[in-house]
Scaffold this motif. Structure first.
Motif, PDB file in Angstrom:
ATOM      1  N   SER A  79     -78.872-111.315  69.671  1.00  0.00           N
ATOM      2  CA  SER A  79     -80.301-111.051  69.532  1.00  0.00           C
ATOM      3  C   SER A  79     -80.961-111.413  70.849  1.00  0.00           C
ATOM      4  O   SER A  79     -81.169-112.587  71.147  1.00  0.00           O
ATOM      5  N   GLY A  80     -81.237-110.393  71.666  1.00  0.00           N
ATOM      6  CA  GLY A  80     -81.798-110.653  72.981  1.00  0.00           C
ATOM      7  C   GLY A  80     -80.789-111.360  73.861  1.00  0.00           C
ATOM      8  O   GLY A  80     -79.678-110.885  74.073  1.00  0.00           O
ATOM      9  N   VAL A  81     -81.168-112.548  74.366  1.00  0.00           N
ATOM     10  CA  VAL A  81     -80.289-113.290  75.262  1.00  0.00           C
ATOM     11  C   VAL A  81     -79.490-114.348  74.520  1.00  0.00           C
ATOM     12  O   VAL A  81     -78.833-115.182  75.136  1.00  0.00           O
ATOM     13  N   ASN A 170     -87.573-104.433  78.603  1.00  0.00           N
ATOM     14  CA  ASN A 170     -88.729-104.470  77.702  1.00  0.00           C
ATOM     15  C   ASN A 170     -88.405-104.097  76.255  1.00  0.00           C
ATOM     16  O   ASN A 170     -89.029-104.643  75.340  1.00  0.00           O
ATOM     17  N   PRO A 171     -87.459-103.201  76.001  1.00  0.00           N
ATOM     18  CA  PRO A 171     -87.060-103.014  74.600  1.00  0.00           C
ATOM     19  C   PRO A 171     -86.535-104.302  73.968  1.00  0.00           C
ATOM     20  O   PRO A 171     -86.756-104.551  72.783  1.00  0.00           O
ATOM     21  N   MET A 172     -85.848-105.138  74.758  1.00  0.00           N
ATOM     22  CA  MET A 172     -85.358-106.420  74.259  1.00  0.00           C
ATOM     23  C   MET A 172     -86.522-107.378  74.012  1.00  0.00           C
ATOM     24  O   MET A 172     -86.605-108.037  72.980  1.00  0.00           O
ATOM     25  N   LEU A 173     -87.464-107.448  74.974  1.00  0.00           N
ATOM     26  CA  LEU A 173     -88.585-108.375  74.848  1.00  0.00           C
ATOM     27  C   LEU A 173     -89.574-107.942  73.772  1.00  0.00           C
ATOM     28  O   LEU A 173     -90.287-108.774  73.204  1.00  0.00           O
ATOM     29  N   GLU A 210     -81.909-116.287  82.078  1.00  0.00           N
ATOM     30  CA  GLU A 210     -80.667-115.923  81.418  1.00  0.00           C
ATOM     31  C   GLU A 210     -80.679-114.509  80.849  1.00  0.00           C
ATOM     32  O   GLU A 210     -79.647-114.012  80.430  1.00  0.00           O
ATOM     33  N   GLY A 211     -81.834-113.883  80.811  1.00  0.00           N
ATOM     34  CA  GLY A 211     -81.916-112.529  80.296  1.00  0.00           C
ATOM     35  C   GLY A 211     -82.264-111.531  81.375  1.00  0.00           C
ATOM     36  O   GLY A 211     -81.430-110.754  81.839  1.00  0.00           O
ATOM     37  N   ILE A 212     -83.516-111.570  81.822  1.00  0.00           N
ATOM     38  CA  ILE A 212     -83.996-110.582  82.786  1.00  0.00           C
ATOM     39  C   ILE A 212     -83.260-110.701  84.116  1.00  0.00           C
ATOM     40  O   ILE A 212     -82.798-109.704  84.681  1.00  0.00           O
TER      41      ILE A 212
END
Length: 242
Positions: A79-81, A170-173, A210-212
């Motif tokens: 789920s996301g990061v 942005n789809p993740m955020l 850790e994500g972007i």
């Protein structure tokens, strides 16, 4: 000192998992197959704190034949990061070839083979907030944010960053009510601003790092530095303010 478990007993029946209210996360019922040998593990994949172990053993004590059960910790998605997890009591005889089975102070922990690398070095603990129920997993490992994503990036660094934000970041955020915007590029340095639910969010630094940042470095290797220029004091939950 960790005790390595190697069991091969035959047990029939079903495990009744504790309720969501007591456990803090849904449990699955696992049926036990006869004549199944467990796999011996030689190292600890997930460390369980004393407090978390006591809680799990307390819950396990309400189950039929508690000594025959281990705590199975499995990565079931992302789920996301962050990884998503499933925790359940499982018969020790259900551990498959390649699974890690390690017992420490009376609690066997079973980690499926395909979750071993994803959970290596993680810690199972109680929440820092005593009023929060359930258990928490602190995992130094993160899912590949670009896994399964087909990117179409072209142009200069600024163009590629904008395209990456639109196609993957942005789809993740958006699932958390946030978004990231490109502020500018200086040589190989990228300046980003975070908005919506990410502005002023206490975990936005982790989201960026850790994500972007991971996605940008993987997809656009010519970028050498990513800098967050967000005014977090202006967010709904500012964490830089005194």
């Amino acid at each position: 000192m960790d005790d390595v478990v190697s069991l091969g007993a035959s047990v029939m029946g079903a495990i009744v998992c504790p309720s969501v209210e007591r456990w803090g996360t849904p449990c699955r019922v696992r049926h036990m197959a006869p004549d199944t040998d467990t796999t011996v593990a030689t190292d600890t994949i997930v460390t369980v704190t004393d407090q978390a172990r006591a809680k799990v053993l307390e819950i396990r004590g309400n189950e039929p034949e508690p000594e025959s059960l281990g705590l199975r910790i499995e990565v079931v998605g992302a789920s996301g990061v962050e990884y998503a997890y499933d925790l359940a009591f499982e018969a020790l005889t259900e551990a498959a070839e390649g699974d890690s089975v390690v017992t420490t102070d009376g609690l066997p922990v079973i980690v499926p083979a395909d979750s071993v690398d994803k959970l290596r070095g993680a810690t199972l603990d109680l929440p820092a907030n005593a009023n929060q129920g359930g258990l928490v997993i602190r995992n130094p490992n993160r899912p590949d944010p670009l896994a399964g994503v087909e990117l179409d990036l072209h142009g200069d660094i600024a163009d590629k960053v904008r395209q990456l934000l639109d196609q993957a970041v942005n789809p993740m955020l958006a699932a958390h009510g946030g978004f990231a915007s490109l502020v500018g590029v200086e040589d190989t340095k990228v300046f980003l601003s975070m908005g919506g639910g990410c502005q002023g969010c206490a975990v936005s630094a982790m989201t960026l790092r850790e994500g972007i940042e991971t996605q940008i470095r993987a997809a656009i290797p010519e970028v050498t530095e990513i800098i967050d220029v967000t005014d977090h004091d202006a967010g709904e939950n500012p964490y830089y303010s005194e």
